[in-house]
Design a protein around this motif. Structure first.
Motif, PDB file in Angstrom:
ATOM      1  N   GLY A 151     -10.362   0.512   7.255  1.00 42.70           N
ATOM      2  CA  GLY A 151      -9.943   0.582   5.860  1.00 42.70           C
ATOM      3  C   GLY A 151      -9.270   1.895   5.512  1.00 42.70           C
ATOM      4  O   GLY A 151      -8.912   2.691   6.385  1.00 42.70           O
TER       5      GLY A 151
ATOM      6  N   ASP B 122     -13.125  -1.720  -1.862  1.00 38.72           N
ATOM      7  CA  ASP B 122     -13.515  -2.933  -1.140  1.00 38.72           C
ATOM      8  C   ASP B 122     -12.415  -3.990  -1.208  1.00 38.72           C
ATOM      9  O   ASP B 122     -12.177  -4.704  -0.222  1.00 38.72           O
ATOM     10  CB  ASP B 122     -14.810  -3.489  -1.733  1.00 38.72           C
ATOM     11  CG  ASP B 122     -15.344  -4.671  -0.936  1.00 38.72           C
ATOM     12  OD1 ASP B 122     -15.622  -4.490   0.265  1.00 38.72           O
ATOM     13  OD2 ASP B 122     -15.466  -5.769  -1.511  1.00 38.72           O
ATOM     14  N   ASP B 123     -11.731  -4.099  -2.361  1.00 40.00           N
ATOM     15  CA  ASP B 123     -10.618  -5.055  -2.481  1.00 40.00           C
ATOM     16  C   ASP B 123      -9.553  -4.770  -1.420  1.00 40.00           C
ATOM     17  O   ASP B 123      -9.077  -5.682  -0.734  1.00 40.00           O
ATOM     18  CB  ASP B 123      -9.972  -4.958  -3.864  1.00 40.00           C
ATOM     19  CG  ASP B 123     -10.855  -5.448  -4.986  1.00 40.00           C
ATOM     20  OD1 ASP B 123     -11.753  -6.269  -4.717  1.00 40.00           O
ATOM     21  OD2 ASP B 123     -10.653  -5.001  -6.130  1.00 40.00           O
TER      22      ASP B 123
ATOM     23  N   GLY C 218      -8.439  -5.890   6.280  1.00 46.17           N
ATOM     24  CA  GLY C 218      -9.101  -6.479   7.438  1.00 46.17           C
ATOM     25  C   GLY C 218      -8.587  -7.860   7.764  1.00 46.17           C
ATOM     26  O   GLY C 218      -8.462  -8.232   8.941  1.00 46.17           O
ATOM     27  N   GLU C 219      -8.269  -8.642   6.718  1.00 47.56           N
ATOM     28  CA  GLU C 219      -7.738  -9.993   6.949  1.00 47.56           C
ATOM     29  C   GLU C 219      -6.262  -9.973   7.334  1.00 47.56           C
ATOM     30  O   GLU C 219      -5.847 -10.561   8.332  1.00 47.56           O
ATOM     31  CB  GLU C 219      -7.921 -10.838   5.698  1.00 47.56           C
ATOM     32  CG  GLU C 219      -7.326 -12.233   5.832  1.00 47.56           C
ATOM     33  CD  GLU C 219      -7.237 -12.970   4.507  1.00 47.56           C
ATOM     34  OE1 GLU C 219      -6.342 -13.833   4.374  1.00 47.56           O
ATOM     35  OE2 GLU C 219      -8.048 -12.674   3.599  1.00 47.56           O
TER      36      GLU C 219
ATOM     37  N   ARG D 217      -4.772 -11.081  -5.209  1.00 47.83           N
ATOM     38  CA  ARG D 217      -4.875  -9.883  -4.369  1.00 47.83           C
ATOM     39  C   ARG D 217      -3.574  -9.092  -4.312  1.00 47.83           C
ATOM     40  O   ARG D 217      -3.492  -8.090  -3.602  1.00 47.83           O
ATOM     41  CB  ARG D 217      -5.286 -10.283  -2.953  1.00 47.83           C
ATOM     42  CG  ARG D 217      -6.654 -10.957  -2.867  1.00 47.83           C
ATOM     43  CD  ARG D 217      -6.910 -11.509  -1.486  1.00 47.83           C
ATOM     44  NE  ARG D 217      -5.959 -12.578  -1.164  1.00 47.83           N
ATOM     45  CZ  ARG D 217      -5.860 -13.135   0.048  1.00 47.83           C
ATOM     46  NH1 ARG D 217      -6.641 -12.717   1.039  1.00 47.83           N
ATOM     47  NH2 ARG D 217      -4.990 -14.103   0.255  1.00 47.83           N
TER      48      ARG D 217
ATOM     49  N   ASN E 192      -9.747  -2.848   1.345  1.00 46.65           N
ATOM     50  CA  ASN E 192     -10.205  -2.887   2.732  1.00 46.65           C
ATOM     51  C   ASN E 192     -10.485  -4.310   3.214  1.00 46.65           C
ATOM     52  O   ASN E 192     -10.256  -4.640   4.381  1.00 46.65           O
ATOM     53  CB  ASN E 192     -11.449  -2.015   2.893  1.00 46.65           C
ATOM     54  CG  ASN E 192     -11.115  -0.536   2.767  1.00 46.65           C
ATOM     55  OD1 ASN E 192      -9.953  -0.151   2.882  1.00 46.65           O
ATOM     56  ND2 ASN E 192     -12.126   0.291   2.518  1.00 46.65           N
ATOM     57  N   THR E 193     -10.962  -5.161   2.311  1.00 46.89           N
ATOM     58  CA  THR E 193     -11.162  -6.571   2.686  1.00 46.89           C
ATOM     59  C   THR E 193      -9.815  -7.233   2.987  1.00 46.89           C
ATOM     60  O   THR E 193      -9.674  -7.958   3.983  1.00 46.89           O
ATOM     61  CB  THR E 193     -11.885  -7.329   1.566  1.00 46.89           C
ATOM     62  OG1 THR E 193     -13.175  -6.743   1.353  1.00 46.89           O
ATOM     63  CG2 THR E 193     -12.053  -8.797   1.931  1.00 46.89           C
TER      64      THR E 193
END
Length: 465
Positions: free
Chosen positions: A379, A436-437, A443-444, A304, A439-440
């Motif tokens: 995001g 999505d990568d 979020g974490e 990531r 924003n995921t």
């Protein structure tokens, strides 16, 4: 001499499809040198790698259009490899190696390179130490001889130990007078506590003052061994000639050792245990308050990391970033505000720094927390994704115009990751990052409890965790 080095998008540790062996095996230790071509990159130069029988590795990038060469010796030893009483030994040693060898005194080391218009320097980080020179291509043989000599065969004279002890203590004192630097060390201690990653690279007055020559000498000979060393050079050069010159320069020195395999890159192992989120305040009567709000991040091999680079750019990576626009451009609350990510073999940090008037700290922190929470929940946008990816690719490619950056890329790829990612593949990895990568990950990461470090005219009770 500088003490930090960062690379936002380092090479991947996985294999490179374009490599082709010209020796019998990748590893050294078979009694002869083994050479491979790693890449023949249209966006870079031809990169070759030779493993000497001792386990020492030599990597070069041939760039015939340049008239200079950057040459570096990288040792896989940093401040995290010290015990508590040794804190500062790696940095102390970095200073001492320029003070004299069995062939040259300190003046001869510096004057020989400066006489041809070259420059030398070194820096220590938490996981490695680098000694480097930049010279005209015709003076590369001189640079190799001088730099190999000082790294392999320093005498560490007692008088020099005492002289440099005084210099380092002054450096530590100077660092304490620079709150904008001090707050980063305070934040690292807040997150890592007594772990070596939380210590000062320079050590402290309490550890440097009693450190003996014998301790430093022992650290030198135990840690500076051939399998732990990578030599990298980039510019107008010939790989075979560089390897020959390195072997000649090291012949008969403590690095001219029996056959051995090169050391593997630092193992990730289990993740470093971090402290619970906390607030730490260093009370100083400064005109400006310096604050860092952040949390543990991801390690440097985490897939990531490309998404993190994009996220960092969007949040605080430039003048168009959210935090810069909100806090500086729209409200004028701080001159300097940015976010950053630090990554290690088994840990990482993500944080936001701001320097502002003491009376504006609460507002700056409220705005920062609100923006981090907003991105964690909602995001980033597609436009921000495109801009963040463009910043990442552009900064990397522009860096390729400098031989020093190219030399560093070779060494870090070998030393930290075990391989070198071609430029095209690296750019493709950034391009492949999706909304999505990011924003995921946001979020974490941004939902984690945040530690706060503050240097300024405050008391410990002025902030809550």
């Amino acid at each position: 001499m500088s003490r930090a080095s960062r690379a936002p998008f380092p090479p991947d540790r996985r294999g490179v499809a374009s490599s082709r062996a010209t020796g019998a095996a990748r590893a050294g230790g078979a009694g002869r040198a083994v050479t491979r071509t790693l890449t023949d990159d249209p966006l870079g130069g031809t990169v070759r790698r030779t493993v000497l029988p001792s386990g020492l590795r030599v990597l070069t990038e041939a760039i015939p259009t340049m008239r200079s060469v950057s040459f570096g010796i990288w040792v896989a030893v940093g401040s995290r490899d010290e015990t508590g009483p040794q804190a500062g030994a790696a940095h102390f040693l970095e200073h001492l190696l320029f003070k004299g060898t069995n062939k040259r005194d300190a003046l001869e080391i510096s004057s020989s390179i400066e006489a041809v218009g070259g420059e030398t320097n070194a820096f220590t980080t938490k996981e490695y130490t680098c000694y480097y020179a930049r010279v005209l291509d015709e003076d590369l043989p001189l640079a190799i001889d001088v730099m190999c000599d000082l790294v392999a065969d320093s005498v560490l004279a007692p008088a020099d130990v005492e002289t440099e002890r005084g210099v380092i203590l002054e450096e530590i004192a100077m660092h304490d007078d620079e709150p904008g630097d001090e707050v980063h060390d305070l934040f690292a201690r807040a997150v890592y506590g007594d772990h070596p990653l939380g210590r000062l690279i320079s050590g402290t007055e309490e550890t440097v003052t009693p450190m003996s020559r014998r301790q430093i000498q022992s650290f030198y000979r135990r840690r500076y061994v051939a399998p732990q060393i990578v030599i990298a050079a980039a510019g107008n050069l010939d790989h075979a000639a560089v390897v020959k010159l390195v072997r000649q320069a090291l012949r008969g020195t403590p690095l001219d050792t029996a056959p051995a395999a090169p050391a593997a890159h630092r193992s990730t192992g289990s993740a470093v245990r971090t402290k619970p989120a906390t607030t730490v305040v260093e009370a100083k009567e400064t005109e400006q308050a310096h604050v860092i709000l952040g949390c543990p991040g991801i390690d440097r091999l985490d897939e990531r990391r490309f998404a993190l680079g994009v996220l960092n750019n969007v949040l605080g990576g430039g003048m168009s970033s959210r935090l810069f626009q909100e806090i500086r451009e729209q409200r004028g609350l701080a001159y300097s505000v940015y976010s950053y990510a630090s990554q290690y073999a088994d840990s990482g940090l993500f944080a936001v720094y701001a320097g502002c008037a003491p009376g504006k700290v609460d507002e700056v922190l409220d705005l920062t927390r609100a923006e981090l929470s907003r991105v964690a929940a909602d995001g980033i946008t597609a436009d921000e994704l495109a801009r963040g990816k463009g910043m990442s690719k552009g900064s990397f490619v522009l860096g390729l115009e400098d031989t020093g950056s190219r030399m560093s890329r070779l060494a870090k790829g070998e030393l930290l990751y075990g391989d070198l990612m071609p430029v095209d593949e690296l750019l493709s990895r950034v391009d492949a990052v999706t909304l999505d990568d990011v924003n995921t990950l946001a979020g974490e990461l941004l939902s984690r409890p945040m530690s706060l470090a503050v240097v300024g005219p405050f008391g410990a009770g002025d902030f809550t965790a």
